[in-house]
Design an enzyme around this catalytic site. Structure first.
Site, mmCIF file in Angstrom:
data_model
loop_
_atom_site.group_PDB
_atom_site.id
_atom_site.type_symbol
_atom_site.label_atom_id
_atom_site.label_comp_id
_atom_site.label_asym_id
_atom_site.label_seq_id
_atom_site.Cartn_x
_atom_site.Cartn_y
_atom_site.Cartn_z
ATOM 1 N N GLY A 156 16.547 -22.552 31.719
ATOM 2 C CA GLY A 156 16.690 -24.006 31.714
ATOM 3 C C GLY A 156 17.780 -24.456 30.745
ATOM 4 N N GLU B 133 15.125 -15.885 34.518
ATOM 5 C CA GLU B 133 13.870 -16.263 35.192
ATOM 6 C C GLU B 133 13.326 -15.145 36.062
ATOM 7 O OE1 GLU B 133 16.420 -18.218 34.722
ATOM 8 O OE2 GLU B 133 15.847 -20.325 34.525
HETATM 9 C C1 LIG Z 1 12.131 -22.567 35.948
HETATM 10 C C2 LIG Z 1 12.306 -21.787 34.758
HETATM 11 C C3 LIG Z 1 13.030 -22.196 33.731
HETATM 12 C C4 LIG Z 1 13.717 -23.493 33.759
HETATM 13 C C5 LIG Z 1 13.176 -21.388 32.519
HETATM 14 O O1 LIG Z 1 13.940 -21.700 31.678
HETATM 15 S S1 LIG Z 1 12.190 -20.022 32.325
HETATM 16 C C6 LIG Z 1 12.650 -19.374 30.748
HETATM 17 C C7 LIG Z 1 13.905 -18.608 30.834
HETATM 18 N N1 LIG Z 1 14.244 -18.062 29.558
HETATM 19 C C8 LIG Z 1 13.897 -16.851 29.206
HETATM 20 O O2 LIG Z 1 13.306 -16.099 29.953
HETATM 21 C C9 LIG Z 1 14.295 -16.431 27.814
HETATM 22 C C10 LIG Z 1 13.222 -15.613 27.191
HETATM 23 N N2 LIG Z 1 13.555 -15.243 25.830
HETATM 24 C C11 LIG Z 1 14.312 -14.198 25.521
HETATM 25 O O3 LIG Z 1 14.881 -13.519 26.348
HETATM 26 C C12 LIG Z 1 14.425 -13.854 24.077
HETATM 27 O O4 LIG Z 1 13.302 -14.358 23.415
HETATM 28 C C13 LIG Z 1 15.698 -14.429 23.409
HETATM 29 C C14 LIG Z 1 16.935 -13.690 23.957
HETATM 30 C C15 LIG Z 1 15.830 -15.902 23.637
HETATM 31 C C16 LIG Z 1 15.613 -14.197 21.867
HETATM 32 O O5 LIG Z 1 15.398 -12.841 21.620
HETATM 33 P P1 LIG Z 1 15.052 -12.337 20.131
HETATM 34 O O6 LIG Z 1 16.029 -12.887 19.195
HETATM 35 O O7 LIG Z 1 14.891 -10.866 20.226
HETATM 36 O O8 LIG Z 1 13.673 -13.004 19.754
HETATM 37 P P2 LIG Z 1 12.249 -12.888 20.447
HETATM 38 O O9 LIG Z 1 12.386 -12.427 21.835
HETATM 39 O O10 LIG Z 1 11.361 -12.123 19.558
HETATM 40 O O11 LIG Z 1 11.803 -14.408 20.520
HETATM 41 C C17 LIG Z 1 11.516 -15.142 19.338
HETATM 42 C C18 LIG Z 1 10.260 -15.965 19.575
HETATM 43 O O12 LIG Z 1 10.543 -16.964 20.564
HETATM 44 C C19 LIG Z 1 9.602 -16.864 21.635
HETATM 45 N N3 LIG Z 1 10.336 -17.251 22.870
HETATM 46 C C20 LIG Z 1 11.514 -16.835 23.273
HETATM 47 N N4 LIG Z 1 11.884 -17.445 24.393
HETATM 48 C C21 LIG Z 1 10.887 -18.285 24.706
HETATM 49 C C22 LIG Z 1 10.679 -19.215 25.772
HETATM 50 N N5 LIG Z 1 11.598 -19.418 26.714
HETATM 51 N N6 LIG Z 1 9.522 -19.877 25.785
HETATM 52 C C23 LIG Z 1 8.585 -19.719 24.826
HETATM 53 N N7 LIG Z 1 8.730 -18.853 23.775
HETATM 54 C C24 LIG Z 1 9.873 -18.160 23.734
HETATM 55 C C25 LIG Z 1 9.180 -15.398 21.629
HETATM 56 O O13 LIG Z 1 7.946 -15.242 22.253
HETATM 57 C C26 LIG Z 1 9.118 -15.141 20.129
HETATM 58 O O14 LIG Z 1 7.939 -15.722 19.623
HETATM 59 P P3 LIG Z 1 6.714 -14.838 19.132
HETATM 60 O O15 LIG Z 1 6.210 -14.150 20.372
HETATM 61 O O16 LIG Z 1 7.294 -13.863 18.151
HETATM 62 O O17 LIG Z 1 5.746 -15.801 18.567
#
Ligand SMILES: C/C=C(\C)C(=O)SCCNC(=O)CCNC(=O)[C@H](O)C(C)(C)COP(=O)(O)OP(=O)(O)OC[C@H]1O[C@@H](n2cnc3c(N)ncnc32)[C@H](O)[C@@H]1OP(=O)(O)O
Length: 726
Positions: free
Chosen positions: A101, A124
Site C-alpha cells: 500500500g 502482497e
Molecule cells: C492490499 C494489501 C495492501 C495494500 C498491503 O499493503 S499488504 C502489506 C504489504 N507489505 C508488506 O508485506 C511488507 C511486510 N514487511 C516487511 O517485508 C518487512 O517488515 C520490512 C521490509 C518492511 C522491514 O523489515 P525489517 O527491517 O527486517 O523489520 P521486521 O520485518 O522485523 O519488521 C519490524 C516490525 O514491523 C512489523 N511490520 C512490518 N511490516 C508490517 C506491516 N505491513 N503491517 C504490520 N506490521 C508490520 C513486523 O511485524 C515487526 O514487528 P514485530 O513483529 O517485531 O512486533
C-alpha cells in the site's frame, strides 16, 4: 497518524507516522485523507509532498488488520484516487521502503523521488494477497506489463536504481530526499497534471500481448506450487490489459476478496509473523533475547570443506565476515578451495548484477589452511565435518586448547548430542549447535541448538550470526534430531511403511507434492543420499555388523522396522549420486527421477519374502499417515519444551524442509484441520499398527483436545511447566 506541516514556500508536507515501518493503519489513512483535504482547501498551498517518518516511506497496509473480523475491504483505494485527482501536484519522497500500500500511495502521486538506497515492491503475493488498492491497474500503465507482472507476481523488492530504469520513479537522489522532493514540487507547480495521472494512461501495448500473457501464466503457475495468490495477481494485471481502469479496479477487488477469504492468506500472514516471533528467543530456564547481547563476530573459521562447509564459507564471505577455512590435509584443502571459489564466483556474478561486489580473492577476507594454530584469533568456529561423534569430540578438544578464551565453538550437526560434544572442551558454555541446511549458502534456515551449559550470550551470538547471514535462526533444545529431523523421522518412516504395505515411491511422492511439498520423501532421500541414513542407523546399531544375530528383519526393540532403505544401500543404490535409489536416474549424478521397474520387482519379492499382503492405499491414507505422524512428534517436542512454541516448528519446516508456506507450517496446518480430527485419525492408524510408536497420539495432543481444541496461540499455556529433558 500522518503529520501535516508547511514545507518551504508553497509546499504542504504530509508525513506518515506509525513506527516502526509506518504501516497504513486506519488512523494513518484517516490522517492522510485529512491532510490532503486541508492542503486542497488552503489556497496558499500550491503543491503537496508525502513522505514517511524515520527514513521509511511505508511498509503498506497493517497486515494484522487483514485477519481482524471487522476489516474486509481496503479503504486505501479511494484515498489514492483522491491523491491522484488533486489539482495541486503531489510528490512522493521515498526513503527506506515503499512496499505494498505504501507503493500504491506513491503511484497515486504525480511524481516520485527516491533515495538511492530505497527499495520498492509489491510483497502482497507473499502474504497471500494482491496489491488491492488499484496497484495492479496503475503499475502496468506506468512501467508496462512484463515488468509489472514480474514485480506483482514475485513480490521481489527492487532497488531505487532499478526503479529509475523501469520508469517507476522520476528521480533518484543521494542527498536528503525530503528536501529534494520539496524542491522538485516547487519546480512542477503549474505544470499540467493530466499526463501524470496513471489511471488515465493506457497500458503500453506489446506486439504479442496474448502470447506473452499465456507464456507468463504457465511460468507463474509452475512457480506457485499450489499457492493461489500468484495466479490471481496475474489475472488482475491481465484485466488491466483488457479493460478500462474502473473495470480493472472492480476485477482487482473481486480477486482480492477471493484471496482474503481463501485461508491461504491467513496461513501466509501467520508465517510472516511467526518468522518475526521466533527471533524473540527464550529458553525454559528464563534466558531471553531481551536480557542478552550478542558478541561481535569479526572473524570466523570453518572446519571441513565438504558440501556443508563449502556452503557455510560462501555464506560467511557473502556476509562480509573474514573467514579461515580449514581442512585436514592439503589434498582435501585444494579440493575444497576449488569448490568454494567456484561457488563464490557464481555468487559474485549474481551480486554484480545487483550492483554489489564480493571480495574473496583477498587472503585477509578468506584464508585456506591445514594449520589449526591459525584459528587462535577467530571469534567463532563452525565445525562442519561429517557426523561422527568421536571425530567431532577430537576437534572440539583441540579447539578448546587453541582458540582464544572468548571464542564460540559451533558444531554443524543434524542430530548429534551437543552436550557430549561440549564435554570434550573446557568451555561448554561457549559450545552451541548450528544446524545448516544444504546448500548452506542458499537455504534460509539455521537451527540453533543450545546444550545444558550453553550460555545466553552464545545463543544471542548465533542468532545474530543467522541474521548477518540473511538466514532465519530458530533456537531449540538438544535432543536427537533436534526439531526438524526429529519430526522428519516418523514422516519418512511412514512413507517407507506405506511402500512396504503396497504403495510405490512415486505414488507417495505425488501425494505429498500435490499437497505442496517441493519434493516428496523418496525424491528427497535420493537427493540427500541414502547412505547418510544408513551410516546413522549403523551407528545406532539398527543395521549392519553390530546387529545382534537373530534380530527379526522387520523389528527393532519390539517396534516395527523396515529394512528396505538398508537393502537398497546394500545393493549400492545410494540415490542420485549413484544413479539409482528409490528411482532410477539418467546417469550417476543425474537429476531426472524415473520410476524403476527393478525396484517394483524388488518390492514384490520383498513382500513375498515377508508375507506382506499387498493392498491398495488411497491418497488420504498416504497424506494422513505421513503428515499426522510428523505433527504428532511436533506435539511431543512442544510438551518437552524443546521448542518455545508451535511457530518455531512451523518456521523450521517452511524454511528448511520445503513445507508449503501457504499451508502455514505443520502445526498451523494441524490447527486448521482441527486437533480432534488429527487425534481421531492417529487413534485409528495406531490401532491398525500398534507396533509403530510414531502413530500413538502424543499426550499433549490429547490434552489439548480434552481442553476443547484451543487456538494455536494458546497451546503453550496448557504445557505443564516442564523444561526440556536436559
Ligand atoms: C492490499 C494489501 C495492501 C495494500 C498491503 O499493503 S499488504 C502489506 C504489504 N507489505 C508488506 O508485506 C511488507 C511486510 N514487511 C516487511 O517485508 C518487512 O517488515 C520490512 C521490509 C518492511 C522491514 O523489515 P525489517 O527491517 O527486517 O523489520 P521486521 O520485518 O522485523 O519488521 C519490524 C516490525 O514491523 C512489523 N511490520 C512490518 N511490516 C508490517 C506491516 N505491513 N503491517 C504490520 N506490521 C508490520 C513486523 O511485524 C515487526 O514487528 P514485530 O513483529 O517485531 O512486533
Amino acid at each position: 497518524m500522518a503529520q501535516y506541516a508547511r514545507g518551504a514556500a508553497a509546499v504542504a508536507v504530509i508525513r506518515l507516522h506509525n513506527p516502526p515501518v509506518n504501516a497504513l493503519s486506519l488512523t494513518v489513512l484517516q490522517a492522510l485523507e485529512d491532510g490532503l483535504k486541508r492542503a486542497d482547501a488552503d489556497p496558499s498551498v500550491k503543491a503537496v509532498m508525502i513522505c514517511g517518518e524515520n527514513g521509511k516511506f511505508s511498509a503498506g497496509a497493517d497486515i494484522r488488520g487483514f485477519s481482524s473480523p471487522k476489516r474486509h475491504g481496503v479503504p486505501l483505494g479511494p484515498i489514492i484516487s483522491l491523491i491522484e485527482r488533486s489539482e495541486k501536484p503531489v510528490v512522493a519522497a521515498i526513503e527506506g521502503i515503499a512496499l505494498g500500500g505504501g507503493l500504491e500511495v506513491a503511484l497515486g502521486c504525480h511524481y516520485r523521488i527516491a533515495h538511492v538506497k530505497a527499495h520498492m515492491g509489491f510483497p502482497e503475493v507473499t502474504i497471500g494477497l494482491l496489491p488491492g488498492a488499484e496497484g495492479t491497474q496503475r503499475l502496468p500503465r506506468l512501467i508496462g506489463v512484463p515488468a509489472a507482472l514480474d514485480i506483482i507476481t514475485t513480490g521481489r523488492h527492487i532497488p531505487a536504481t532499478e526503479a529509475l530504469k523501469l520508469g517507476l520513479v522520476d528521480e533518484v537522489v543521494e542527498e536528503n530526499t525530503v528536501e529534494a522532493a520539496i524542491r522538485f514540487a516547487n519546480k512542477v507547480i503549474g505544470q499540467p497534471l493530466g499526463p501524470r495521472r496513471l489511471s488515465l494512461k493506457p497500458v503500453p501495448k506489446l506486439p504479442n500481448m496474448e502470447a506473452f500473457l499465456s507464456e507468463a501464466l504457465v511460468k507463474v503457475k509452475k512457480q506457485a506450487h499450489g499457492c493461489l495468490a500468484p495466479e490471481l495477481c496475474f489475472q488482475a494485471v491481465k484485466a488491466a490489459t483488457e479493460q478500462p481502469f474502473a473495470d480493472g479496479v472492480r476485477k482487482e477487488r473481486e480477486l482480492f476478496n477471493i484471496l482474503l477469504t481463501s485461508g491461504q492468506a491467513q496461513a501466509l500472514q501467520y508465517a510472516f509473523f511467526a518468522e518475526r516471533e521466533v527471533q524473540k528467543w527464550t529458553t525454559p530456564n528464563g534466558a531471553s533475547w531481551k536480557s542478552t547481547s550478542p558478541q561481535p563476530i569479526r572473524k570466523a573459521a570453518v572446519i571441513g570443506l565438504g558440501t556443508m562447509g563449502r556452503g557455510i564459507v560462501t555464506s560467511l564471505v557473502k556476509a562480509n565476515i573474514p573467514v579461515v577455512a580449514l581442512e585436514q590435509n592439503v589434498e582435501y584443502l585444494n579440493m575444497g578451495r576449488k569448490a568454494v571459489m567456484l561457488l563464490l564466483e557464481r555468487e559474485a556474478m549474481k551480486m554484480e548484477q545487483g550492483a554489489q561486489t564480493l571480495d574473496f580473492h583477498n587472503p585477509a577476507r578468506l584464508q585456506f589452511t591445514v594449520d589449526f594454530d591459525v584459528l587462535h584469533d577467530v571469534d567463532l568456529v563452525i565445525e562442519a565435518v561429517f557426523e561422527n561423534m568421536a571425530l567431532k569430540k577430537e576437534i572440539f578438544h583441540k579447539l578448546s586448547r587453541i582458540c582464544k578464551p572468548g571464542a564460540f565453538l559451533c558444531t554443524n550437526t543434524s542430530a548429534l548430542n551437543i552436550d557430549e560434544i561440549a564435554s570434550a572442551t573446557s568451555r561448554p558454555h561457549q559450545v552451541i549447535g548450528t544446524h545448516f541446511f544444504s546448500p548452506a549458502h542458499v537455504m534460509r534456515l539455521l537451527e540453533i541448538i543450545y546444550g545444558h551449559h550453553t550460555s545466553p550470550t552464545a545463543i544471542a551470538t548465533a542468532v545474530q550470526l543467522a541474521k548477518a547471514l540473511k538466514k532465519v535462526g530458530v533456537v531449540v533444545g538438544n535432543c536427537f534430531g533436534f526439531v526438524g529431523n526429529r519430526m522428519m523421522f516418523p514422516y519418512v518412516q511412514q512413507a517407507v511403511f506405506l511402500v512396504e504395505e503396497g504403495s510405490r515411491p512415486e505414488a507417495v511422492d505425488q501425494v505429498l507434492e500435490d499437497f505442496g511439498f517441493k519434493i516428496g520423501p523418496f525424491r528427497m532421500s535420493d537427493l540427500a543420499g541414502l547412505d547418510v541414513g544408513w551410516r546413522s542407523r549403523k551407528g545406532q546399531g539398527l543395521t549392519g555388523a553390530s546387529l545382534p544375530p537373530g534380530t527379526p528383519a522387520r523389528q527393532r526393540h519390539g517396534h516395527r522396522y523396515s529394512p528396505l532403505p538398508d537393502l537398497l544401500c546394500e545393493n549400492s543404490r545410494f540415490g542420485q549420486k549413484t544413479g539409482k535409489g528409490w528411482y532410477q536416474y539418467e546417469k550417476a549424478g543425474g537429476r531426472t527421477a524415473k520410476p524403476d521397474p527393478w525396484l517394483h520387482n524388488f518390492l514384490a519379492q520383498y513382500r513375498d519374502t515377508h508375507h506382506i499382503k499387498t493392498r491398495f492405499i488411497d491418497q488420504e491414507e498416504i497424506l494422513e499417515r505421513c503428515l499426522f505422524s510428523l505433527i504428532n512428534e511436533g506435539f511431543d517436542i512442544l510438551a518437552e519444551g524443546i521448542a518455545a512454541g508451535p511457530e518455531h516448528l512451523d518456521v523450521i519446516y517452511i524454511n528448511g524442509y520445503g513445507w508449503p508456506k501457504h499451508r502455514g507450517g505443520p502445526m498451523f496446518y494441524a490447527s486448521t484441520i482441527g486437533l480432534p480430527r488429527i487425534l481421531a485419525k492417529l487413534q485409528k492408524y495406531s490401532e491398525a499398527h500398534p507396533d509403530v510408536p510414531g502413530l500413538q497420539p502424543s499426550a499433549f495432543l490429547k490434552k489439548l483436545v480434552a481442553m476443547g481444541n484451543p487456538p494455536l496461540k494458546e497451546w503453550m499455556s496448557y504445557q505443564s511447566r516442564q523444561s526440556n529433558k536436559l
